[in-house]
Motif scaffolding. Sequence first.
Motif, PDB file in Angstrom:
ATOM      1  N   ASP A  37       0.622  -1.231   0.251  1.00 15.47           N
ATOM      2  CA  ASP A  37       0.027   0.248  -0.367  1.00 15.47           C
ATOM      3  C   ASP A  37       0.848   1.055  -0.219  1.00 15.47           C
ATOM      4  N   GLY A  38       1.844   1.144   1.038  1.00 16.54           N
ATOM      5  CA  GLY A  38       2.653   2.658   0.553  1.00 16.54           C
ATOM      6  C   GLY A  38       3.013   2.601  -0.291  1.00 16.54           C
ATOM      7  N   ILE A  39       4.109   1.709  -1.280  1.00 18.95           N
ATOM      8  CA  ILE A  39       4.322   1.726  -2.361  1.00 18.95           C
ATOM      9  C   ILE A  39       3.399   2.192  -3.405  1.00 18.95           C
ATOM     10  N   GLY A  40       2.482   1.901  -3.021  1.00 18.19           N
ATOM     11  CA  GLY A  40       1.796   2.379  -4.297  1.00 18.19           C
ATOM     12  C   GLY A  40       1.987   3.723  -4.057  1.00 18.19           C
ATOM     13  N   VAL A  41       1.426   4.620  -2.801  1.00 20.79           N
ATOM     14  CA  VAL A  41       1.526   6.194  -2.753  1.00 20.79           C
ATOM     15  C   VAL A  41       1.858   6.168  -2.758  1.00 20.79           C
ATOM     16  N   LEU A  42       3.302   6.050  -3.043  1.00 15.02           N
ATOM     17  CA  LEU A  42       4.682   6.609  -3.016  1.00 15.02           C
ATOM     18  C   LEU A  42       4.883   6.510  -4.457  1.00 15.02           C
ATOM     19  N   CYS A  43       4.717   5.797  -5.062  1.00 11.69           N
ATOM     20  CA  CYS A  43       4.666   5.614  -7.021  1.00 11.69           C
ATOM     21  C   CYS A  43       3.452   7.699  -7.472  1.00 11.69           C
ATOM     22  N   ALA A  44       2.378   7.462  -6.552  1.00  9.18           N
ATOM     23  CA  ALA A  44       1.658   8.115  -7.315  1.00  9.18           C
ATOM     24  C   ALA A  44       2.205   9.401  -6.581  1.00  9.18           C
ATOM     25  N   ALA A  45       2.826  10.162  -5.493  1.00 11.00           N
ATOM     26  CA  ALA A  45       3.243  10.797  -5.392  1.00 11.00           C
ATOM     27  C   ALA A  45       3.927  11.536  -6.831  1.00 11.00           C
ATOM     28  N   THR A  46       4.697  10.658  -7.952  1.00 19.42           N
ATOM     29  CA  THR A  46       5.542  11.533  -8.790  1.00 19.42           C
ATOM     30  C   THR A  46       4.127  12.072  -9.379  1.00 19.42           C
ATOM     31  N   HIS A  47       3.100  12.478  -9.144  1.00 22.43           N
ATOM     32  CA  HIS A  47       2.273  12.991 -10.076  1.00 22.43           C
ATOM     33  C   HIS A  47       2.948  14.248 -10.322  1.00 22.43           C
ATOM     34  N   GLU A 421      -5.858   2.232  -8.853  1.00 23.44           N
ATOM     35  CA  GLU A 421      -6.327   3.186  -9.065  1.00 23.44           C
ATOM     36  C   GLU A 421      -4.981   5.113  -8.733  1.00 23.44           C
ATOM     37  N   VAL A 422      -4.430   4.205  -7.654  1.00 25.20           N
ATOM     38  CA  VAL A 422      -2.936   5.389  -7.624  1.00 25.20           C
ATOM     39  C   VAL A 422      -2.006   5.731  -7.804  1.00 25.20           C
ATOM     40  N   THR A 424      -2.347   3.947 -11.685  1.00 28.18           N
ATOM     41  CA  THR A 424      -2.338   4.516 -12.712  1.00 28.18           C
ATOM     42  C   THR A 424      -2.116   6.748 -13.427  1.00 28.18           C
ATOM     43  N   ALA A 425      -2.831   7.130 -11.392  1.00 26.30           N
ATOM     44  CA  ALA A 425      -2.515   8.287 -11.486  1.00 26.30           C
ATOM     45  C   ALA A 425      -1.348   8.262 -12.223  1.00 26.30           C
ATOM     46  N   VAL A 426      -0.423   7.811 -12.480  1.00 29.43           N
ATOM     47  CA  VAL A 426       1.230   7.903 -13.150  1.00 29.43           C
ATOM     48  C   VAL A 426       1.130   7.534 -14.290  1.00 29.43           C
ATOM     49  N   CYS A 427       0.993   5.460 -13.896  1.00 24.05           N
ATOM     50  CA  CYS A 427       1.628   4.243 -14.675  1.00 24.05           C
ATOM     51  C   CYS A 427       1.027   4.281 -15.818  1.00 24.05           C
ATOM     52  N   SER A 428       1.209   3.472 -16.833  1.00 24.11           N
ATOM     53  CA  SER A 428       0.485   3.128 -17.406  1.00 24.11           C
ATOM     54  C   SER A 428      -0.048   1.798 -17.041  1.00 24.11           C
ATOM     55  N   LYS A 429      -0.946   1.226 -17.226  1.00 27.21           N
ATOM     56  CA  LYS A 429      -1.646  -0.138 -17.010  1.00 27.21           C
ATOM     57  C   LYS A 429      -0.559  -1.485 -16.459  1.00 27.21           C
ATOM     58  N   SER A 430       0.220  -1.481 -17.709  1.00 19.48           N
ATOM     59  CA  SER A 430       1.349  -2.859 -17.983  1.00 19.48           C
ATOM     60  C   SER A 430       2.348  -2.549 -16.702  1.00 19.48           C
ATOM     61  N   ARG A 431       2.679  -1.175 -16.135  1.00 19.98           N
ATOM     62  CA  ARG A 431       3.802  -1.015 -15.325  1.00 19.98           C
ATOM     63  C   ARG A 431       2.761  -1.195 -13.909  1.00 19.98           C
ATOM     64  N   SER A 432       1.140  -0.266 -13.885  1.00 20.62           N
ATOM     65  CA  SER A 432       1.165  -0.730 -12.586  1.00 20.62           C
ATOM     66  C   SER A 432       0.751  -1.823 -12.330  1.00 20.62           C
ATOM     67  N   THR A 433       0.623  -2.575 -13.078  1.00 15.02           N
ATOM     68  CA  THR A 433       0.559  -4.249 -12.842  1.00 15.02           C
ATOM     69  C   THR A 433       1.983  -5.089 -12.777  1.00 15.02           C
ATOM     70  N   ALA A 434       2.893  -4.585 -13.649  1.00 14.25           N
ATOM     71  CA  ALA A 434       4.180  -5.011 -13.403  1.00 14.25           C
ATOM     72  C   ALA A 434       4.685  -4.945 -11.595  1.00 14.25           C
ATOM     73  N   LEU A 435       4.138  -3.517 -11.222  1.00 12.04           N
ATOM     74  CA  LEU A 435       4.884  -2.686  -9.187  1.00 12.04           C
ATOM     75  C   LEU A 435       3.826  -3.382  -9.238  1.00 12.04           C
ATOM     76  N   ALA A 436       2.655  -3.722  -9.599  1.00 14.72           N
ATOM     77  CA  ALA A 436       1.820  -4.771  -8.315  1.00 14.72           C
ATOM     78  C   ALA A 436       2.364  -6.077  -7.410  1.00 14.72           C
ATOM     79  N   GLN A 437       2.316  -6.617  -9.353  1.00 11.23           N
ATOM     80  CA  GLN A 437       3.785  -7.964  -8.903  1.00 11.23           C
ATOM     81  C   GLN A 437       4.868  -7.868  -8.374  1.00 11.23           C
ATOM     82  N   ALA A 438       5.680  -7.101  -8.644  1.00 15.20           N
ATOM     83  CA  ALA A 438       6.669  -6.903  -7.474  1.00 15.20           C
ATOM     84  C   ALA A 438       6.628  -6.472  -6.057  1.00 15.20           C
ATOM     85  N   CYS A 439       5.817  -6.186  -5.734  1.00 12.92           N
ATOM     86  CA  CYS A 439       5.327  -5.812  -4.043  1.00 12.92           C
ATOM     87  C   CYS A 439       5.157  -7.134  -3.468  1.00 12.92           C
ATOM     88  N   GLU A 440       3.712  -7.914  -4.683  1.00 12.50           N
ATOM     89  CA  GLU A 440       3.452  -9.515  -4.532  1.00 12.50           C
ATOM     90  C   GLU A 440       5.362 -10.065  -3.568  1.00 12.50           C
TER      91      GLU A 440
END
Length: 461
Positions: A37-47, A421-422, A424-440
């Motif tokens: 959760d924190g990594i996703g929000v951290l990424c979103a803050a680059t907006h 949601e957070v 894809t405000a700054v990532c393509s869907k493919s990078r968002s999916t890859a980021l989720a996988q890297a966290c998992e």
Amino acid sequence: MNDRAPVTRSLAAFVSRFDPTALPDEVMAYTRKLASDGIGVLCAATHKSVTAAQGIGDFAEDIAGPGACTLIGRNRKVDPVSAVLANGTLGYAADFEPHHPEAILHPIAVMIPTALALSEAHGRTGAEALAAVALGCEMTYRVSMAMNPRELYDRGFHPSAVAGSFGAAAAAAFLLRLNEEQTVRALGLAGLQTSGLLAWQDDPREDARPFQMGLAARNGVMSAMLAKRGFGAPDRIFDGGHTVLDAYSRVADPAPLTADLGTRWDGVMELAIKPYASVSFLHPALDALVGLLEEHALSSDQIAKISLRFAEAGAHCVDDNPLKGHSAQYILPVRAAMGRLSFLDLFIDRRETEPEVARLAKTAEVIRDTGTFNDAFPDFYMGEVILTLTDGRTLAATSKVARGYPEQPLSQDELDLKFAEVTTAVCSKSRSTALAQACETLISAPDVCALMDLLAQAPDA
């Protein structure tokens, strides 16, 4: 020496001997959720709308030295101190990261940047990075409780920043493999650098607020790095002389620092994951508001006035606060008028773009409670929302424990949706999916490089 500084020594011994494999399974499992959760929000803050992130990132690029640590969203590697200062600021910028209600803390915003930077620089495994997050959160919690978070707020100090310096120092000491003597010095140097005033509420840009998490990360990392080099420091920061506890609190009690150390992990297990991008004090009220809107099938044009009853002890943080994310008079109207609340609403003033938000904001008020609500604070951020309708009716609802608290956890589907949601405000869907996988898969990763490669990229959406 142990008799001279029993508390400081006990903490240093625990940190220097910390074994990630001894973490209870449920603690590591929850740390993984919190970290994702924190990594996703951290990424979103680059907006680009997040001015604090843009400003601190530009600053770091201008002054940072060469190093092995990623500046998130900047495609550049710099020295550890500059990296955690910038990335720690990003960690709290969107006001959407996990928080600790009782201790009034945002430790994930500090520990994720700290753990990722030093793990990247020193080749630590994903499991070690996650363990450092848990250790740092626990230390932060214990320091806040020893100082008394309500006392800190009453005196104008920000617990997340003050206590967070010690959490970052503990996480860094573990990742840098500091011994007990070095860890004593790291804690002492962290104590010298502790800072954090609630005066950030007078910065309408909301840059100063997240900057303090960057400072906490920087303070802790620099303290551990200096201690490893043999730099001198106070050796009884929690025990004697000018102790840090007494400096910040008139009612300090060192007992929470060591009580059940290593067996209780309340600093991790009592963290709440935010379903709303706003100060956590408003989350129970938001739940109450959403419940009223849904139960009575209300549209915003049926509302003549929004009132919020809240504890006097915390009302200064939510009553017409100049920061949009901390203002009940802004956050509640946005949710009522727009049917949702985005982290971008903290950086785009909807009162200027949405007439219905502006109308409701003019009606909204905070009622300061000195009774039951005040007595419950800060253990509970109770909020009663009272809606006065245009047809003359009055509807009210009270919430004590918000969704996202351990007592009412968000489902995995809700967590996944928030992450998508957070990001894809700054990532393509493919990078968002890859980021989720890297966290998992971080728990089994040999290092944090794959995750950091994804976080390094500039916004692409």
